[in-house]
Design an enzyme around this catalytic site. Structure first.
Site, mmCIF file in Angstrom:
data_model
loop_
_atom_site.group_PDB
_atom_site.id
_atom_site.type_symbol
_atom_site.label_atom_id
_atom_site.label_comp_id
_atom_site.label_asym_id
_atom_site.label_seq_id
_atom_site.Cartn_x
_atom_site.Cartn_y
_atom_site.Cartn_z
ATOM 1 N N HIS A 374 0.881 -1.171 0.000
ATOM 2 C CA HIS A 374 0.000 0.000 0.000
ATOM 3 C C HIS A 374 0.915 1.216 0.000
ATOM 4 O O HIS A 374 1.846 1.297 0.806
ATOM 5 C CB HIS A 374 -0.895 0.002 1.243
ATOM 6 C CG HIS A 374 -2.005 1.003 1.126
ATOM 7 N ND1 HIS A 374 -1.775 2.349 1.159
ATOM 8 C CD2 HIS A 374 -3.333 0.852 0.938
ATOM 9 C CE1 HIS A 374 -2.931 2.990 1.005
ATOM 10 N NE2 HIS A 374 -3.890 2.093 0.871
ATOM 11 N N GLU A 387 -6.797 5.758 0.933
ATOM 12 C CA GLU A 387 -6.745 6.210 -0.458
ATOM 13 C C GLU A 387 -7.628 7.437 -0.687
ATOM 14 O O GLU A 387 -7.388 8.227 -1.588
ATOM 15 C CB GLU A 387 -7.258 5.067 -1.352
ATOM 16 C CG GLU A 387 -6.281 4.628 -2.390
ATOM 17 C CD GLU A 387 -6.033 3.124 -2.333
ATOM 18 O OE1 GLU A 387 -6.979 2.374 -2.092
ATOM 19 O OE2 GLU A 387 -4.874 2.727 -2.546
ATOM 20 N N ARG A 390 -5.975 10.862 -1.231
ATOM 21 C CA ARG A 390 -5.587 11.190 -2.613
ATOM 22 C C ARG A 390 -6.824 11.341 -3.485
ATOM 23 O O ARG A 390 -6.916 12.231 -4.316
ATOM 24 C CB ARG A 390 -4.660 10.100 -3.168
ATOM 25 C CG ARG A 390 -3.224 10.261 -2.706
ATOM 26 C CD ARG A 390 -2.393 9.038 -3.046
ATOM 27 N NE ARG A 390 -2.774 7.895 -2.215
ATOM 28 C CZ ARG A 390 -2.786 6.637 -2.637
ATOM 29 N NH1 ARG A 390 -2.461 6.343 -3.879
ATOM 30 N NH2 ARG A 390 -3.133 5.663 -1.819
ATOM 31 N N ARG A 411 -2.056 0.582 -6.747
ATOM 32 C CA ARG A 411 -1.194 0.608 -5.558
ATOM 33 C C ARG A 411 0.229 0.183 -5.876
ATOM 34 O O ARG A 411 1.192 0.771 -5.368
ATOM 35 C CB ARG A 411 -1.769 -0.322 -4.496
ATOM 36 C CG ARG A 411 -3.027 0.227 -3.886
ATOM 37 C CD ARG A 411 -3.711 -0.802 -3.031
ATOM 38 N NE ARG A 411 -4.870 -0.200 -2.387
ATOM 39 C CZ ARG A 411 -5.749 -0.880 -1.675
ATOM 40 N NH1 ARG A 411 -5.616 -2.187 -1.517
ATOM 41 N NH2 ARG A 411 -6.756 -0.265 -1.114
ATOM 42 N N HIS A 514 0.566 -4.931 2.531
ATOM 43 C CA HIS A 514 -0.865 -4.735 2.724
ATOM 44 C C HIS A 514 -1.669 -6.012 2.544
ATOM 45 O O HIS A 514 -2.547 -6.320 3.333
ATOM 46 C CB HIS A 514 -1.334 -3.673 1.739
ATOM 47 C CG HIS A 514 -2.712 -3.183 2.005
ATOM 48 N ND1 HIS A 514 -3.115 -2.778 3.258
ATOM 49 C CD2 HIS A 514 -3.786 -3.038 1.201
ATOM 50 C CE1 HIS A 514 -4.376 -2.409 3.203
ATOM 51 N NE2 HIS A 514 -4.807 -2.560 1.973
ATOM 52 N N HIS A 515 -1.383 -6.758 1.481
ATOM 53 C CA HIS A 515 -2.213 -7.934 1.190
ATOM 54 C C HIS A 515 -1.335 -8.986 0.534
ATOM 55 O O HIS A 515 -0.537 -8.672 -0.344
ATOM 56 C CB HIS A 515 -3.341 -7.530 0.239
ATOM 57 C CG HIS A 515 -4.376 -8.593 0.033
ATOM 58 N ND1 HIS A 515 -5.567 -8.624 0.728
ATOM 59 C CD2 HIS A 515 -4.392 -9.683 -0.756
ATOM 60 C CE1 HIS A 515 -6.270 -9.681 0.348
ATOM 61 N NE2 HIS A 515 -5.575 -10.339 -0.552
ATOM 62 N N ARG A 554 -4.444 -6.957 -6.289
ATOM 63 C CA ARG A 554 -5.844 -7.025 -5.847
ATOM 64 C C ARG A 554 -6.492 -5.653 -5.991
ATOM 65 O O ARG A 554 -5.938 -4.653 -5.535
ATOM 66 C CB ARG A 554 -5.897 -7.453 -4.382
ATOM 67 C CG ARG A 554 -7.287 -7.497 -3.805
ATOM 68 C CD ARG A 554 -7.248 -7.858 -2.354
ATOM 69 N NE ARG A 554 -6.540 -6.859 -1.569
ATOM 70 C CZ ARG A 554 -7.083 -5.725 -1.119
ATOM 71 N NH1 ARG A 554 -8.338 -5.419 -1.395
ATOM 72 N NH2 ARG A 554 -6.369 -4.877 -0.404
#
Ligand code: ADP
Length: 579
Positions: A374, A387, A390, A411, A514-515, A554
């Protein structure tokens, strides 16, 4: 004689009471102190007698209910039991825990306590007692009580199944609590009611493209095809997601959020918990699955452990819903040495246990090195700067005060652009108008993450940026917004407002883990697939523990879709398997 006896008795009593008085630790009374927590102020009130902490109450209404709220509830009794403020922090809620410890320390110092003495005489040391061996028998074991696990549990209960759900942390929710945006779904009744045209094909196409076509197309097709039904099912359990908006990578407005626009993760975790409670399902907290039991090539249960027991849980089927491995920095570095030392935004339970347990019984892994960064994570607190900052108009500048990317690219692209800057970090810059219109900012300000300047020059000086450069960057950006033409980087979204209302703000950010997109290989029935391509009988998996749905990237809104849709499928398959 009796007079001498009385004298001895009196002296003994005197000695005894002197002994007791030696233990005077506090000036009796009630004392308060405050400290800065995660969402605001945490207030601790302690009541003490001469020798004992007799009560501790903690107020912290602004702490996140799923995490900080648990610390607020549990740490008072812990302090009282230990008779010192220095008890263990609740993992995952370190900011709140530290605030509670700091405030309790200050309150006890007001009562005249010597904290070092209290620490040395800590009273909650647990003796090393042998753990109890427990054997349970059930039909299905669900491992993990995040979004996917709780979805599966609700389904299993609705089907009248006998099952247990294990959660290794002292609270439910996992990484799901961190989801802010919403859930992607196509062809939903909400979209129809709001005149939004969408289709399963378009959702699948966007997801494949967003994932750089690395995704398993069959899983993506299943995700898209079952998404509208999943929204209907959420409606039936009172977890409505009617607010639809745009999210990166989608061709149409597709991301579904709670009516008030609040963060989807906490909303769903609260709704799922309420539903489970209402149905009489108890999550076995503080209980970690450690191993899958196999008998004759089939799943036969799990081994698990808590602080005081070792469990053998015999079952016909197991659903792994243990989430990803974004908080296991060793595992991250093992699969992606380039990410060594990167901070993580993940919940502490995301340590890849399910992946390792499945691998141990022969499961295949897919896309395991696909890890999403991220781009806007404050590095000292690992706090994710949403997010929306932004999206609502903020820009990113480097240490020289220059923009360096279209801030609203995917991202991975924005993260890569940051890593190419000197120092591998950037500042996110916004103004008072943006702050006034985005509630999330207050949390960042309260936590001291923002640097503020009444003018752009002042802000630049505080950031050690040459003021003329930052002034020029802002001037050019504001012209781009006014003309709706970002010549420099081709940004086309998040350009509704100029950054012209003082004071101005900056937060120093860099990418954070992040993921984890990869994981255990599954088919469209959420059966776990082994390295020979066959389903492992009785083993199912859903959510971030699996790989294949998201491919190489993702899209925002697809993690929640994944947990609800595949959580349901895993439950249905396990139920069918048990018949
Ligand atoms: P998902 O979004 O896929 O549901 P989450 O991260 O939301 O994933 O939830 C996964 C949950 O599983 C977390 O609450 C985590 O603490 C829990 N968990 C992870 N490993 C284990 C384990 N070995 N035993 C029990 N629970 C686990």
């Amino acid at each position: 004689m009796s007079r001498i006896f009385c004298l001895i008795l009196t002296m003994a009593l005197l000695l005894f009471s002197v002994g007791a008085y030696a233990e005077v630790l506090f000036v009796p009374g009630t004392y308060e102190a405050e400290a800065k927590g995660f969402g605001g102020t945490v207030k601790v009130t302690v009541t003490v007698s001469e020798s004992e902490i007799t009560g501790v109450t903690i107020e912290g209404a602004s702490e996140t209910p799923a995490l900080g709220g648990v610390a607020v509830e549990t740490m008072g009794p812990a302090i009282q039991k230990a008779q010192t403020p220095n008890v263990d922090a609740l993992s995952g809620a370190t900011v709140t825990s530290k605030a509670i410890i700091a405030a309790a320390t200050e309150a006890l110092e007001k009562a005249g306590a010597d904290i070092a003495y209290l620490d040395a005489h800590r009273q909650d040391a647990v003796e090393d007692v042998a753990k109890e061996e427990k054997v349970l028998e059930t039909e299905i074991v669900i491992v993990g009580a995040g979004g996917a696990g709780m979805t599966a549990a609700i389904m299993a209960k609705q089907a009248g199944k006998d099952f247990v759900i294990l959660e290794k942390m002292p609270y439910v929710g996992g990484n799901t609590t961190k989801a802010t945006g919403g859930m992607n779904a196509a062809g939903t009744h909400y979209q129809k009611e709001q005149g939004i045209e969408d289709s399963v094909e378009l959702f699948a196409k966007d997801t494949m493209e967003g994932g750089h076509n690395l995704n398993n197309p069959e899983l993506v097709q299943t995700l898209a095809a079952q998404s509208a039904g999943a929204i209907d099912w959420l409606d039936t359990i009172g977890a409505n997601l009617p607010k639809i908006s745009f999210s990166g990578g989608a061709s149409v407005n597709r991301i579904h959020a709670p009516a008030d626009g609040s963060a989807v993760g906490n909303y769903l975790v609260d709704k799922f918990s309420e539903k489970l409670k209402e149905m009489g399902v108890e999550v076995m907290l503080n209980t970690a699955a450690t191993e899958l039991i196999m008998e004759d090539g089939r799943i036969a249960g799990v081994k698990a452990e808590s602080k005081d027991a070792n469990y053998t849980i015999k079952a016909k089927a197991v659903i792994l819903a243990t989430g990803g491995f974004g908080a296991n920095l060793e595992m991250i570095a093992g699969f992606r040495p380039d990410l060594q030392g990167t901070v993580t935004t993940n919940a502490p339970g995301a340590t890849g246990d399910g992946i390792l347990m499945a691998q141990a019984v022969g499961a295949d892994l897919v896309d395991i090195e696909q890890i999403q960064l991220h781009p806007t994570v404050e590095q000292t607190t690992s706090m994710l700067i949403t997010e929306s900052v932004r999206g609502d108009g903020a820009i990113l500048v480097n240490q020289s005060g220059h923009r360096f990317t279209n801030e609203l690219l995917t991202r991975d692209a924005v993260s890569a652009a940051e890593l190419a800057q000197e120092g591998q970090y950037a500042y996110i810059i916004f103004d008072q108008h943006l702050r006034d219109n985005l509630g999330a900012i207050e949390k960042y300000v309260k936590n001291g993450l923002t640097v503020q300047g009444d003018t752009i020059e002042e802000l630049a000086r505080k950031l050690d940026i040459y003021p003329n450069f930052l002034t020029m960057t802002l001037k050019q950006w504001n012209e781009a917004v006014t003309s709706q033409n970002d010549e420099a980087f081709g940004r086309t979204t998040g350009m509704d407002n100029t950054l012209t209302t003082p004071p101005y703000y900056a937060i120093k950010i860099a990418p954070g883990i992040h993921h984890t997109m990869g994981g255990v290989k599954i088919n469209t029935s959420a059966e776990v697939i082994d390295t020979n391509g066959s389903a492992i009988p009785g083993l199912f998996a859903a959510g971030e523990v699996t790989g294949g749905v998201h491919g190489g990237n993702r899209l925002g809104g697809n993690a929640v879709a994944d947990i609800v849709i595949f959580g349901r499928i895993a439950a249905e398959s396990a139920i069918e398997y048990c018949k």
